[in-house]
Write an enzyme that holds these catalytic residues in place. Structure first.
Site, PDB file in Angstrom:
ATOM      1  N   GLU A 106       0.829  -1.210   0.000  1.00 41.11           N
ATOM      2  CA  GLU A 106       0.000   0.000   0.000  1.00 41.11           C
ATOM      3  C   GLU A 106       0.865   1.262   0.000  1.00 41.11           C
ATOM      4  O   GLU A 106       0.467   2.298  -0.532  1.00 41.11           O
ATOM      5  CB  GLU A 106      -0.924   0.004   1.219  1.00 41.11           C
ATOM      6  CG  GLU A 106      -2.006  -1.065   1.205  1.00 41.11           C
ATOM      7  CD  GLU A 106      -1.553  -2.413   1.776  1.00 41.11           C
ATOM      8  OE1 GLU A 106      -0.332  -2.675   1.815  1.00 41.11           O
ATOM      9  OE2 GLU A 106      -2.421  -3.197   2.175  1.00 41.11           O
ATOM     10  N   CYS A 125      -3.441  -4.417   6.090  1.00 46.82           N
ATOM     11  CA  CYS A 125      -3.153  -4.403   7.531  1.00 46.82           C
ATOM     12  C   CYS A 125      -3.703  -3.117   8.161  1.00 46.82           C
ATOM     13  O   CYS A 125      -4.119  -2.181   7.464  1.00 46.82           O
ATOM     14  CB  CYS A 125      -1.650  -4.513   7.776  1.00 46.82           C
ATOM     15  SG  CYS A 125      -0.698  -3.036   7.382  1.00 46.82           S
ATOM     16  N   CYS A 180      -2.140   0.195   7.146  1.00 45.17           N
ATOM     17  CA  CYS A 180      -2.433   0.570   5.764  1.00 45.17           C
ATOM     18  C   CYS A 180      -3.896   0.943   5.557  1.00 45.17           C
ATOM     19  O   CYS A 180      -4.228   1.662   4.612  1.00 45.17           O
ATOM     20  CB  CYS A 180      -1.977  -0.529   4.822  1.00 45.17           C
ATOM     21  SG  CYS A 180      -0.167  -0.582   4.732  1.00 45.17           S
TER      22      CYS A 180
HETATM   23  N1  THU Z   1       2.155  -6.620   3.788  1.00 41.33           N
HETATM   24  C1  THU Z   1       1.700  -5.759   2.829  1.00 41.33           C
HETATM   25  O1  THU Z   1       2.393  -5.479   1.852  1.00 41.33           O
HETATM   26  N2  THU Z   1       0.469  -5.214   2.996  1.00 41.33           N
HETATM   27  C2  THU Z   1      -0.373  -5.480   4.033  1.00 41.33           C
HETATM   28  O2  THU Z   1      -1.447  -4.904   4.124  1.00 41.33           O
HETATM   29  C3  THU Z   1       0.011  -6.503   5.020  1.00 41.33           C
HETATM   30  C4  THU Z   1       1.408  -6.976   4.968  1.00 41.33           C
HETATM   31  C5  THU Z   1       3.503  -7.197   3.632  1.00 41.33           C
HETATM   32  C6  THU Z   1       4.503  -6.690   4.626  1.00 41.33           C
HETATM   33  C7  THU Z   1       5.514  -7.822   4.653  1.00 41.33           C
HETATM   34  O3  THU Z   1       6.477  -7.596   3.627  1.00 41.33           O
HETATM   35  C8  THU Z   1       4.712  -9.068   4.303  1.00 41.33           C
HETATM   36  O4  THU Z   1       3.464  -8.600   3.809  1.00 41.33           O
HETATM   37  C9  THU Z   1       4.471  -9.985   5.485  1.00 41.33           C
HETATM   38  O5  THU Z   1       3.878  -9.328   6.536  1.00 41.33           O
END
Ligand code: THU
Length: 123
Positions: A55, A86, A89
């Site tokens: 994000e 998450c 984000c």
């Molecule tokens: N991650 C994202 O890119 N976006 C999210 O909304 C959740 C988590 C990534 C961060 C990390 O590189 C991997 O997923 C594992 O947590």
């Protein structure tokens, strides 16, 4: 835009992810109010805590390509499965799409306001 099309754009973005620590690649894609599509991928860091979610790069792409409000958003894992953004984000997306931003989740389309009740707002 059809969700299938946006999922395809998000999946294509996972190939650019840099996730040597978790091994979990993420791709994100969103529609902007003027019809543009912006994308992002996660970029990890040896310090773990400084990891940039997909994000984050999507929001950078938004601003680099002219800014505006996001209207539809989806993120996917390396298998192309739809995942939920998450907590941090969700706040990031709120800043650039507000509570009416449509987010595709594994349980279907939801307004961001349903995923982040009582969000922090500039005012
Ligand atoms: N991650 C994202 O890119 N976006 C999210 O909304 C959740 C988590 C990534 C961060 C990390 O590189 C991997 O997923 C594992 O947590």
């Amino acid at each position: 835009m059809l969700w299938d099309e946006l999922v395809t754009r998000a999946s294509a973005s996972t190939v650019h992810a840099y996730a040597p620590y978790s091994g979990y690649v993420v791709g994100a894609a969103a529609v902007v109010e003027d019809g543009r599509v912006v994308t992002g991928c996660n970029v990890e860091n040896a310090s773990y805590g400084l990891t940039l979610c997909a994000e984050c790069s999507l929001v950078s792409d938004l601003h680099l390509s002219g800014g505006g409000q996001l209207t539809q958003f989806v993120c996917v894992d390396g298998l192309g499965h739809v995942i939920t953004p998450c907590g941090r984000c969700r706040q990031l997306l709120w800043e650039h799409g507000g509570g009416s931003l449509l987010v595709l989740t594994p349980e279907g389309e939801r307004a961001l306001a349903d995923l982040l009740p009582q969000a922090w707002e500039p005012d």
